[in-house]
Design an enzyme around this catalytic site. Structure first.
Site, PDB file in Angstrom:
ATOM      1  N   ASP A  38       1.635  18.405  11.198  1.00 32.41           N
ATOM      2  CA  ASP A  38       2.098  18.077  12.409  1.00 32.41           C
ATOM      3  C   ASP A  38       1.660  16.616  12.715  1.00 32.41           C
ATOM      4  OD1 ASP A  38      -0.154  18.672  13.105  1.00 32.41           O
ATOM      5  OD2 ASP A  38       0.183  19.938  14.863  1.00 32.41           O
ATOM      6  N   HIS A 242       1.028  -4.523  -7.998  1.00 35.17           N
ATOM      7  CA  HIS A 242       1.077  -3.567  -6.812  1.00 35.17           C
ATOM      8  C   HIS A 242      -0.328  -3.024  -6.607  1.00 35.17           C
ATOM      9  CE1 HIS A 242       5.576  -4.092  -6.656  1.00 35.17           C
ATOM     10  NE2 HIS A 242       5.176  -5.327  -6.359  1.00 35.17           N
ATOM     11  N   HIS A 360       9.767  -8.539   2.641  1.00 32.41           N
ATOM     12  CA  HIS A 360      10.932  -8.921   1.749  1.00 32.41           C
ATOM     13  C   HIS A 360      12.098  -8.826   2.550  1.00 32.41           C
ATOM     14  CE1 HIS A 360       8.323  -7.338  -1.804  1.00 32.41           C
ATOM     15  NE2 HIS A 360       7.825  -8.630  -1.421  1.00 32.41           N
ATOM     16  N   GLU A 383       4.696 -18.104  -4.122  1.00 37.55           N
ATOM     17  CA  GLU A 383       3.769 -17.459  -4.571  1.00 37.55           C
ATOM     18  C   GLU A 383       3.501 -17.294  -6.056  1.00 37.55           C
ATOM     19  OE1 GLU A 383       4.233 -13.231  -3.788  1.00 37.55           O
ATOM     20  OE2 GLU A 383       5.859 -13.615  -2.503  1.00 37.55           O
TER      21      GLU A 383
HETATM   22  N1  GLY Z   1       3.045  -8.762  -0.474  1.00 31.18           N
HETATM   23  C1  GLY Z   1       4.107  -8.419  -1.329  1.00 31.18           C
HETATM   24  C2  GLY Z   1       4.554  -9.856  -1.680  1.00 31.18           C
HETATM   25  O1  GLY Z   1       3.697 -10.658  -1.848  1.00 31.18           O
HETATM   26  O2  GLY Z   1       5.586  -9.828  -2.251  1.00 31.18           O
HETATM   27 MN    MN Z   2       1.953 -11.071  -0.899  1.00 27.74          MN
HETATM   28 MN    MN Z   3       5.010 -12.043  -0.822  1.00 26.75          MN
END
Ligand code: GLY
Ligand code: MN
Ligand code: MN
Length: 439
Positions: A38, A242, A360, A383
């Site tokens: 629960d 990930h 995202h 990134e």
């Molecule tokens: N933290 C998810 C990404 O960098 O896309």
């Molecule tokens: Mn990220």
């Molecule tokens: Mn990212």
């Protein structure tokens, strides 16, 4: 709430204006999701729903009907109920929906089966995104079937179902000045948290202890949640893209990669930094790190109005391929290596994604088959990374297990790109200085 109720109202107006005549849009709130027995997961509103309502309650449905005489924006939500509220906290109720959230009309959610078919009746087009919430899909079908069963009495069921996303997600892609303010703040908080992780890091600590340091700062600064599960990967764990297990001990001589961002008022930050556990980069680590950093600078420089979505990625790929060629991890001719995507052995993801209420975030990357042109108000991550997995063949042992990513959140402006996350250092010397400092 940092976004004003007027802004939510304006968004509904904008969407109503973009809807076809004689149509209706239906958007359910997120459901509560069970965690175990629960216990429930903390509630997080559906981003589209929150974007249009500012309401963070489950059991609600937002309905938009252009040109409806008794009000175009309608909210179904829970009725006020003192005994429920004694256990679970305040509800907005129908009066609150109208007076505080500025909806035109509001009904109890328990009456939706009686009211919604009537609201759908006679509308040609229904904007509803099928397939996201199975239970709610079934309700929508039931309402349509109620109308179908009444055609002989003159009822007119809808002719077409259309996904709501197209217009709505294009609206979300362009951030308003108040959204930018919140995202700037989310970036600042997240940067502060990464600095703290660098400060407290030392060999022998566990990955989850850095995760805890990050989360502590988020909470202290008013961001009650992460935007996604934090990644804290020491040594070769940094090569698992990930990795969220975060359970290993950090070792001297290794790097640690942290990808973590807070969520503030439903807006995400998304930062990655990679730094040496002991505070000092080895020669090999520094070499790889400097290539990724140069790629990131080159990519950020492409985040400008008029460039297209793929320009930053192309810039990063070029610098990374050149760097890998220079140190002998790739062999051949630069143009051919890029064409054949030889870099993908070490750099297998893209250079960024839209960022907003979802990490995202929504928004098309291509329009008519062509990369989208960047415009002021769009926010993206930049990134690049290099990951030299231990099992890779034809790689000198000295490079193996090094994984580096550097990620910042960048706003397209009319001039130079604005970096929301620049308060956390990324130059080698700056990182080493910060880690040397008093703890
Ligand atoms: N933290 C998810 C990404 O960098 O896309
Ligand atoms: Mn990220
Ligand atoms: Mn990212």
């Amino acid at each position: 709430m940092q976004i004003s109720v007027r802004e939510y109202q304006k968004r509904r107006r904008h969407l109503l204006d973009a809807m076809a005549p004689n149509s209706i849009a239906i958007l359910p709130a997120a459901p509560v999701r069970p965690r175990n027995r629960d216990v429930e997961y903390p509630f997080r509103q559906n981003s589209d729903f929150y974007y249009l309502s500012g309401l963070s309650e489950p059991d609600a449905v937002l309905v938009l009907i252009p040109e409806r005489e008794h009000g175009e924006s309608i909210l179904f939500c829970k009725e006020k109920d003192p005994s429920f509220e004694r256990w679970n906290g305040k509800l907005t109720g129908q009066e609150g929906a109208i007076n505080d959230l500025l909806f035109d009309d509001a009904f109890p959610i328990n009456d939706i089966d009686d009211i919604l078919p009537g609201l759908m009746e006679g509308r040609n087009r229904v904007y509803y995104s099928m397939g996201l919430d199975e239970k709610f899909d079934r309700h929508v079908m039931e309402w349509v079937n109620i109308l179908r069963s009444k055609v002989r009495s003159g009822a007119h069921p809808p002719d077409e179902f259309v996904a709501l996303e197209h217009t709505l997600h294009d609206m979300r892609l362009f951030k308003s000045s108040s959204e930018i303010k919140v995202m700037r703040q989310a970036g600042k908080i997240s940067a502060k948290a990464h600095c703290e992780a660098m400060r407290v890091c030392k060999p022998g600590k566990y990955e989850y202890q850095l995760e805890a340091a990050i989360q502590h700062v988020f909470m202290q600064e008013g961001a009650r949640s992460t935007a996604y599960p934090s990644i804290v990967g020491g040594g070769e764990n940094a090569c698992v893209l990930h990795y969220i297990t975060n359970s290993d001990k950090l070792k001297s001589g290794d790097l640690v990669l942290i990808d973590a961002g807070c969520e503030l008022d439903c807006y995400a930050a998304d930062i990655t930094r990679t730094f040496p556990v002991s505070g000092k980069f080895s020669a090999e680590q520094r070499t790889i790190y400097e290539i990724v950093l140069a790629a990131q600078y080159a990519a950020i420089d492409e985040v400008r109005a008029g460039q297209h979505w793929n320009n930053p990625h192309e810039a990063a790929v070029k610098v990374i391929t050149e760097g890998l060629l220079e140190i002998g991890l790739l062999q051949g001719e630069i143009k051919e290596l890029i064409e054949k995507e030889a870099y993908k052995k070490f750099y297998m993801h893209r250079t960024g994604h839209w960022l907003g209420m979802d990490v995202h975030d929504v928004g098309d990357y291509k329009i008519g088959g062509e990369w989208r042109v960047l415009e002021p108000g769009m926010v993206m991550t930049v990134e690049p990374g290099i990951y030299i997995a231990p099992e890779l063949e034809d790689v000198d042992d000295r490079w193996k297990g090094i994984g580096v990513r550097i990620e910042d959140d960048v706003l397209v402006t009319k001039q130079a790109p604005e970096i929301f996350t620049m308060d956390v250092p990324k130059e080698v010397d700056e990182i080493e200085a910060l880690m040397r400092g008093p703890c």
